[in-house]
Each structure stands twice: as structure tokens, then as C-alpha cells.
Enzyme design. Structure first.
Site, PDB file in Angstrom:
ATOM      1  N   TYR A  56      -1.270   4.852  10.306  1.00 16.10           N
ATOM      2  CA  TYR A  56      -1.702   3.912  11.342  1.00 16.10           C
ATOM      3  C   TYR A  56      -0.534   3.703  12.300  1.00 16.10           C
ATOM      4  CZ  TYR A  56      -5.864   2.525   8.673  1.00 16.10           C
ATOM      5  OH  TYR A  56      -7.073   2.526   8.021  1.00 16.10           O
ATOM      6  N   ASP A 105      -2.728  -6.620  15.608  1.00 17.01           N
ATOM      7  CA  ASP A 105      -1.936  -5.390  15.655  1.00 17.01           C
ATOM      8  C   ASP A 105      -2.240  -4.557  16.901  1.00 17.01           C
ATOM      9  OD1 ASP A 105      -4.417  -4.542  14.850  1.00 17.01           O
ATOM     10  OD2 ASP A 105      -3.776  -3.735  12.919  1.00 17.01           O
ATOM     11  N   HIS A 113      -1.181   2.069  15.990  1.00 19.58           N
ATOM     12  CA  HIS A 113      -1.464   0.898  16.844  1.00 19.58           C
ATOM     13  C   HIS A 113      -0.408   0.757  17.947  1.00 19.58           C
ATOM     14  CE1 HIS A 113      -4.708  -0.396  14.234  1.00 19.58           C
ATOM     15  NE2 HIS A 113      -3.908  -0.335  13.191  1.00 19.58           N
ATOM     16  N   LYS A 149       1.493   2.189   7.297  1.00 21.91           N
ATOM     17  CA  LYS A 149       1.753   1.409   8.501  1.00 21.91           C
ATOM     18  C   LYS A 149       2.673   2.151   9.461  1.00 21.91           C
ATOM     19  CE  LYS A 149       0.500  -1.936   9.668  1.00 21.91           C
ATOM     20  NZ  LYS A 149      -0.688  -2.119  10.539  1.00 21.91           N
ATOM     21  N   GLU A 173      -6.190   5.358  13.342  1.00 21.55           N
ATOM     22  CA  GLU A 173      -7.169   4.488  14.003  1.00 21.55           C
ATOM     23  C   GLU A 173      -7.794   5.081  15.259  1.00 21.55           C
ATOM     24  OE1 GLU A 173      -3.267   3.476  16.022  1.00 21.55           O
ATOM     25  OE2 GLU A 173      -3.905   3.924  13.961  1.00 21.55           O
ATOM     26  N   ARG A 205       0.836  -1.193   0.000  1.00 21.07           N
ATOM     27  CA  ARG A 205       0.000   0.000   0.000  1.00 21.07           C
ATOM     28  C   ARG A 205       0.878   1.254   0.000  1.00 21.07           C
ATOM     29  NH1 ARG A 205      -3.727  -1.360   5.123  1.00 21.07           N
ATOM     30  NH2 ARG A 205      -1.745  -2.310   5.755  1.00 21.07           N
TER      31      ARG A 205
END
Length: 368
Positions: A94, A270, A96, A75, A118, A15
Site C-alpha cells: 500500500y 491515509d 497512498h 504499509k 490500492e 501486519r
């Protein structure tokens, strides 16, 4: 603002933070866009398409971080990227963090401001920037689980839909948010016998109505989980507590009672995972066995369908990218309260309370 889009370096992550349409919009807004060469190659986007949209192509990850003020990624940053972050940077991706103490400490040490897709949260509790990836991961979880139930993948040889005269495969989905709901849709589409488990009785009623009583709904408690898990061919963990570590709802003992060749897929990995025996894996080595049960625990599942995922992601992230680029972090937070919970680290301070609690790190409340 100078906005940079690096190529992703996490294992098998194809991605990219922005598609050319997103670049074009930011350029029209008056910003400078810099894209690392070949950043979009994994989804069939050439450098020429980014150039046509108004971006400048830079030769390396290091050049992107050196040039840009805001970094738009997919990510969480890998160690090489964390080392490139500086106090003037805004990282938008993101994160996490609740299960990643070392990463969190590295981001704090960098002095950068880090915005997590998120944890941008609507008053209803919905997570608009997580939604499309939850939809993708939920749908993938069922098709991946169905694949690993096949004998050549080490599974018990069960077809989820069965055939006339033979029982259907049994699927248990724990958590009825976006990921869980999409996993159930796929399982129902394949003809499986589906059980949905959740703590929210109102949500269970919605699921019962949505699927016209064709699924079994159970309230989440240890006994219901154990009975359903141990009888299942495929268990999908889809539990999410926004910004927090996922609770361990499926124990090692429950896993040991499943039939050999059964499969578990933990979408929540994750965030630490909701299945005790799960640990993060990669697309390169996606599975492992515990008590002869196949565990699939890839932490970036949507990366396997990178083209679909990237376009879906840009659809929801661009709004806030434009806001940050125009107003900066502080004014964006003052303008839009939905955006404010997305700020996890501000100038090196950990400002997301639940992450601080989960990781036992100092919490610094935001002053604006």
C-alpha cells in the site's frame, strides 16, 4: 526472483506482507523467499513456520532489502526503508501517495518501481486489493466510534443502540463504498439510527434495498452533509477517490456545531481525509479534540486486528505477487490490464497521473 518480506516498522503495525501459505506458493513457483526474523511475531507466526514453508530467515531490514529484488510489504515505506530502496527494486505494498509528497519524491529519487495495492483496479472500478482492508476498517470504525462515545473515553455517554424508551444513537456514514457499507452494517447491527450519504444515486438505491429501507439515504451535497453531521453522535468518513486525495466534505464549521463528546472517525485519512479537522494519528495516540469533538484518525486502522487483516490481505495480493515474480512488471502490465494502474512509480518516474496532479509533480506516462 528473490522476494523479500520485511517486518513492518510503522507505529503499532503488526501486519506482515505474506503469511506462510503465500511463501509456500511462491517457493513452489520457483522463487527464493527471504523473511526478516520475527516479521510475523505480531500475529503469532514464528520464524519456524516460514522456514517450513520454504523461506530463509534474514536478521534485519537491511539484509532483506540488500538481498531481495521484490519487496512485499503492507504499509507505505518509512524513511528508513526509502533510504534502502535501489533502482533494481520492485516495491509491492500500500502506498497512498496522493497525500504524501515527501514520500513520493523519496520513492522517485530511489529509482525503484513501486506498485500500489490500492490502485490495482477492475474495469468496474472496484479495487480488489483494497477491498479486504476497507471491510476491516469500516467494521472497526463503528466499534471504535461506539467505544469513544462512552463517558470514560471522553464521549457524551451515548449507547448506539439505545434501550426501550431512550433514543438510539445517530450515526452518519459519508461514502457508501466497501468501507462505508461495512461501517453501516456494524452500526445497524448495534441498533443505531443510520444515515448514509453518497454522490451515486444508484448506489444509494442499492443501500436502501440492502438494508430494507431501515436506513436514511441522502444525496451528497453541503446542506445534507451539514444537517446530518451536526445532528449525529458519530460521523464516519469513508470517501474514496481511487489514487486521489479525498475531498474535504465535512468542514470545521460543521464540526463546531456537533455536541461536545461526539465522535468522528475518518477512514479516508491515509488519502488526506474527508473531514477538514482530521490529521493522521497512530494507534499509540489515536485521538485528539477539536471543538470538544473526539477525532479518531489512525491511518492504519486494520493494523489493530493484524491477524485477521494479514490473512485477508494475502488472499488478494498473492495473485499479483506471483504474476510479478514470474513475468516482471512490464510483461505483467501487458498481460493483465487490471494490474497496470497499480504501477505508481516506474524506475523513478511518477506514472500515476492523479497523484502527479494532486502533488504537483512531473507526470511520466508509461510507454508499455
Amino acid at each position: 526472483m528473490k522476494v523479500g518480506v520485511p517486518g513492518e516498522i510503522k507505529n503499532n503495525e503488526n501486519r506482515v506482507g505474506l503469511v506462510p501459505a503465500g511463501v509456500r506458493q511462491l517457493v513452489q513457483d520457483g522463487h527464493e523467499l527471504f523473511v526478516e526474523t520475527k516479521a510475523g511475531h505480531g500475529i503469532g507466526i514464528d520464524d519456524e513456520e516460514y522456514i517450513a514453508a520454504g523461506a530463509k530467515i534474514l536478521p534485519s531490514l537491511e539484509a532483506i532489502f540488500e538481498t531481495a529484488e521484490m519487496i512485499i510489504k503492507v504499509k507505505e515505506p518509512q524513511p528508513r526503508e526509502v533510504a534502502l530502496l535501489r533502482p533494481h527494486h520492485i516495491l509491492y505494498t500500500y502506498l497512498h501517495l496522493a497525500a504524501e509528497k515527501e514520500l513520493t519524491e523519496g520513492l522517485m529519487k530511489s529509482g525503484a518501481t513501486c506498485i500500489a495495492y490500492e490502485t490495482i483496479q477492475l474495469p468496474s472500478g472496484a479495487l480488489p486489493l483494497l477491498l479486504p482492508m476497507s471491510e476491516v476498517a469500516g467494521r472497526m470504525a463503528t466499534q471504535i466510534g461506539a467505544s469513544y462515545l462512552q463517558n470514560e473515553k471522553g464521549g457524551k455517554g451515548v449507547l448506539l443502540g439505545g434501550v426501550p424508551g431512550v433514543r438510539r444513537g445517530k450515526v452518519t456514514v459519508i461514502g457508501c463504498g466497501a468501507a462505508g457499507t461495512n461501517a453501516i452494517k456494524m452500526a445497524m447491527g448495534l441498533g443505531a439510527d443510520v444515515t448514509a450519504i453518497d454522490l451515486n444515486l444508484h448506489r444509494l438505491a442499492e443501500m436502501d434495498d440492502l438494508f430494507e429501507t431501515r436506513i436514511t439515504t441522502l444525496f451528497s451535497n453541503a446542506q445534507n452533509i451539514e444537517e446530518s453531521v451536526t445532528q449525529s453522535d458519530l460521523v464516519i468518513g469513508a470517501v474514496l477517490v481511487p489514487g486521489a486525495r479525498a475531498p474535504k466534505l465535512v468542514t470545521r464549521e460543521m464540526i463546531s456545531k456537533m455536541e461536545p463528546g461526539s465522535v468522528v472517525v475518518d477512514i479516508a485519512v491515509d488519502q488526506g481525509g474527508c473531514i477538514e479537522t482530521c490529521k493522521p494519528t497512530t494507534h499509540e495516540n489515536p485521538t485528539f479534540l477539536v471543538d470538544n469533538v473526539i477525532h479518531y484518525c489512525v491511518a492504519n486502522m486494520p493494523g489493530a486486528v493484524a491477524r485477521t487483516s494479514t490473512y485477508a490481505l494475502t488472499n488478494v495480493t498473492l495473485k499479483y505477487a506471483r504474476m510479478i515474480a514470474k513475468l516482471g512488471v512490464e510483461e505483467s502490465a501487458a498481460t493483465d490490464p487490471v494490474f497496470k494502474p497499480g504501477i505508481n512509480i516506474y524506475k523513478g518516474g511518477l506514472v500515476y497521473e492523479q497523484v502527479a496532479k494532486d502533488l504537483e509533480l512531473p507526470y511520466t506516462p508509461l510507454k508499455f
